[in-house]
Scaffold this active site. Structure first.
Site, PDB file in Angstrom:
ATOM      1  N   PHE A 296       0.863  -1.185   0.000  1.00 35.96           N
ATOM      2  CA  PHE A 296       0.000   0.000   0.000  1.00 35.96           C
ATOM      3  C   PHE A 296       0.896   1.230   0.000  1.00 35.96           C
ATOM      4  O   PHE A 296       1.723   1.403   0.890  1.00 35.96           O
ATOM      5  CB  PHE A 296      -0.909   0.029   1.236  1.00 35.96           C
ATOM      6  CG  PHE A 296      -1.847   1.213   1.221  1.00 35.96           C
ATOM      7  CD1 PHE A 296      -3.026   1.181   0.485  1.00 35.96           C
ATOM      8  CD2 PHE A 296      -1.538   2.373   1.926  1.00 35.96           C
ATOM      9  CE1 PHE A 296      -3.879   2.284   0.446  1.00 35.96           C
ATOM     10  CE2 PHE A 296      -2.395   3.479   1.895  1.00 35.96           C
ATOM     11  CZ  PHE A 296      -3.570   3.426   1.157  1.00 35.96           C
TER      12      PHE A 296
ATOM     13  N   LYS B 262       3.199  10.246   8.143  1.00 36.53           N
ATOM     14  CA  LYS B 262       2.588   9.784   9.390  1.00 36.53           C
ATOM     15  C   LYS B 262       3.219  10.375  10.656  1.00 36.53           C
ATOM     16  O   LYS B 262       2.880  11.463  11.069  1.00 36.53           O
ATOM     17  CB  LYS B 262       2.591   8.258   9.424  1.00 36.53           C
ATOM     18  CG  LYS B 262       1.523   7.654   8.487  1.00 36.53           C
ATOM     19  CD  LYS B 262       1.353   6.186   8.762  1.00 36.53           C
ATOM     20  CE  LYS B 262       0.323   5.526   7.855  1.00 36.53           C
ATOM     21  NZ  LYS B 262      -1.050   5.779   8.238  1.00 36.53           N
TER      22      LYS B 262
ATOM     23  N   ASP C 201       9.605   2.519   1.233  1.00 30.07           N
ATOM     24  CA  ASP C 201       8.448   3.277   1.753  1.00 30.07           C
ATOM     25  C   ASP C 201       8.355   3.038   3.257  1.00 30.07           C
ATOM     26  O   ASP C 201       7.867   2.004   3.709  1.00 30.07           O
ATOM     27  CB  ASP C 201       7.169   2.821   1.032  1.00 30.07           C
ATOM     28  CG  ASP C 201       5.925   3.556   1.546  1.00 30.07           C
ATOM     29  OD1 ASP C 201       6.007   4.247   2.590  1.00 30.07           O
ATOM     30  OD2 ASP C 201       4.848   3.432   0.914  1.00 30.07           O
TER      31      ASP C 201
HETATM   32  N1  PLP Z   1       2.637   4.376   2.400  1.00 26.31           N
HETATM   33  C1  PLP Z   1       2.372   3.578   3.446  1.00 26.31           C
HETATM   34  C2  PLP Z   1       3.329   2.465   3.769  1.00 26.31           C
HETATM   35  C3  PLP Z   1       1.234   3.776   4.214  1.00 26.31           C
HETATM   36  O1  PLP Z   1       0.972   2.962   5.250  1.00 26.31           O
HETATM   37  C4  PLP Z   1       0.358   4.836   3.885  1.00 26.31           C
HETATM   38  C5  PLP Z   1      -0.870   5.061   4.643  1.00 26.31           C
HETATM   39  O2  PLP Z   1      -1.364   4.216   5.342  1.00 26.31           O
HETATM   40  C6  PLP Z   1       0.668   5.640   2.790  1.00 26.31           C
HETATM   41  C7  PLP Z   1       1.818   5.390   2.073  1.00 26.31           C
HETATM   42  C8  PLP Z   1      -0.231   6.774   2.398  1.00 26.31           C
HETATM   43  O3  PLP Z   1      -0.132   7.798   3.321  1.00 26.31           O
HETATM   44  P1  PLP Z   1      -1.237   8.953   3.375  1.00 26.31           P
HETATM   45  O4  PLP Z   1      -2.484   8.335   3.883  1.00 26.31           O
HETATM   46  O5  PLP Z   1      -0.645   9.971   4.321  1.00 26.31           O
HETATM   47  O6  PLP Z   1      -1.374   9.481   1.990  1.00 26.31           O
END
Ligand code: PLP
Length: 401
Positions: free
Chosen positions: A127, A243, A214
């Site tokens: 994700f 986050k 990521d």
């Molecule tokens: N990347 C990862 C690993 C995530 O867990 C998330 C959100 O849960 C995102 C990207 C996307 O972040 P945002 O919700 O701040 O756009």
């Protein structure tokens, strides 16, 4: 009728204040928070140092635009460079934006090397966000469905399978990068083996691909080190963050080094709000507090004890597939969908969530004490046991992933 667009299945609780790892609802009822706003409230709620810094910043300057110098951006970037070992930081406002920047860096890196249609290796069950590029990079059909046509240029392989990546390297000369969540969060707390990450890095080096990690959810201290790649002992080229970076103030960052250094030039990317003084004050204060309060060590110690406690209470029980995780990023996989456990948790004064349909996910604040960690286990284990024993009486539905 509510005028808020109906995009979330919300629980029937509104939290109005918090203190440390405790939340209070409108009726004054107290809950133990094992979710931290999905890995956002790094310092818990109402941390005095963060609150004081943000208050002061609001009274000085909130926003001024990237048309001007922003000294707090320099301070925040210096700290991120120090903890990450990388060189340059682009500031934005969320995880998906940090990942969009990463995808653009990879494409630009490819174009600079004469690859007209650069491709990026991505992982099943990943994700990366909900913009068109990031949902296309992700591995969830549920997230993608209804938003086709997807963005092209991603080649998907299973996590923890080096041979699959080697095959891609042999057959696809357009690949310029690998993009991996070293611990998949939304996908169900799927942990990459450290040898796998090292092997992936070797393939990247051999082919001059970017290694993009990521760490939006798993990074920033939760696993006991600032970043998961530090457990594996190498430096990636691109690390998107968000986050927990500013303890609750919206912020994102795309951090680059190695082969990705210098890829973006003036005019290649931008963001109106990105790096504004309020968010930057949040970053500086959050990172300094994690360091000064020894919260990496705390995350490793308390998280380790929680995982052990959960394994002792639930491991081997019929219906429990696995208790896994690293530090304060913990998943309990059951053999059946278990979304209804979230409501039962709230009724028992415990906040957590369920991801990938059948994985109970814990992401508490890094300030959680050992006693509070024990209390999470003591409240959660009986709920899971009761759920499983009640559920075995009913016909099982296949665990949809
Ligand atoms: N990347 C990862 C690993 C995530 O867990 C998330 C959100 O849960 C995102 C990207 C996307 O972040 P945002 O919700 O701040 O756009």
């Amino acid at each position: 009728m509510s005028h808020v667009m109906n995009t979330y299945a919300r629980q029937p609780v509104a939290f109005v204040r918090g203190q440390g790892v405790w939340l209070y609802d409108e009726a004054g009822r107290k809950y133990l928070d094992a979710l931290a706003g999905i890995a956002v409230n790094t310092l818990g709620h109402n941390h005095p140092r963060l609150v004081a810094a943000l208050r002061e910043q609001v009274g000085a300057i909130i926003h001024c635009s990237n048309l001007f110098q922003v000294p707090l951006q320099e301070q925040a970037a210096d700290r991120i460079a120090e903890i990450s070992g990388l060189d340059e930081v682009f500031f934005c406002n969320s995880g998906l934006e940090a990942n969009e920047a990463a995808i653009k860096v990879a494409r630009k890196y490819g174009h600079d090397r004469g690859v007209a249609e650069p491709a990026i290796v991505v992982m099943e069950k990943a994700f990366h966000g909900r913009s068109l590029a990031t949902l296309s990079a992700g591995g969830s059909r549920k997230v993608q469905a209804g938003f086709e046509p997807l963005v092209q240029g991603f080649v998907r392989v299973p996590l923890n399978d080096l041979d699959a990546v080697r095959q891609v390297a042999t057959h696809n000369k357009n690949v310029v990068a690998v993009f991996v969540e070293p611990i998949q969060g939304e996908g169900g707390i799927n942990v990459s083996r450290l040898e796998y990450l090292r092997g992936l890095k070797e393939i990247c080096d051999r082919n001059e691909w970017l290694f993009m990690s990521d760490e939006v959810q798993c990074g920033l201290g939760r696993t006991g080190k600032w970043f998961v790649y530090q457990h594996a002992g190498f430096l990636p080229d691109v690390v998107p963050l968000a986050k927990g970076l500013a303890g609750g103030v919206p912020v994102g960052a795309c951090v680059v080094g190695g082969r990705a250094r210098g890829v973006f030039k003036p005019g290649n990317h931008g963001s109106t709000f990105g790096g504004n003084p309020l968010a930057m004050r949040g970053v500086v204060t959050t990172l300094d507090t994690v360091k000064d309060e020894g919260l990496l060590e705390n995350a490793a110690r308390v998280g380790g004890a929680m995982i052990e406690g959960l394994k002792a209470a639930l491991g081997g029980l019929p219906g429990v597939v696995e208790v896994r995780g690293r530090g304060l990023m913990i998943g309990i996989e059951l053999d059946r969908p278990c979304g209804e456990l979230v409501k039962r948790g709230l009724d028992a004064g415990l906040v957590f969530n369920v991801t990938a349909d059948n994985v109970v996910r814990l992401l508490p604040a890094l300030v959680i004490s050992e006693a509070e960690g024990r209390e999470v286990v003591e409240r959660l284990a009986p709920l899971v046991k009761a759920f499983l024993s009640q559920e075995t009486a009913r016909p099982k539905t296949a665990a949809a992933r």
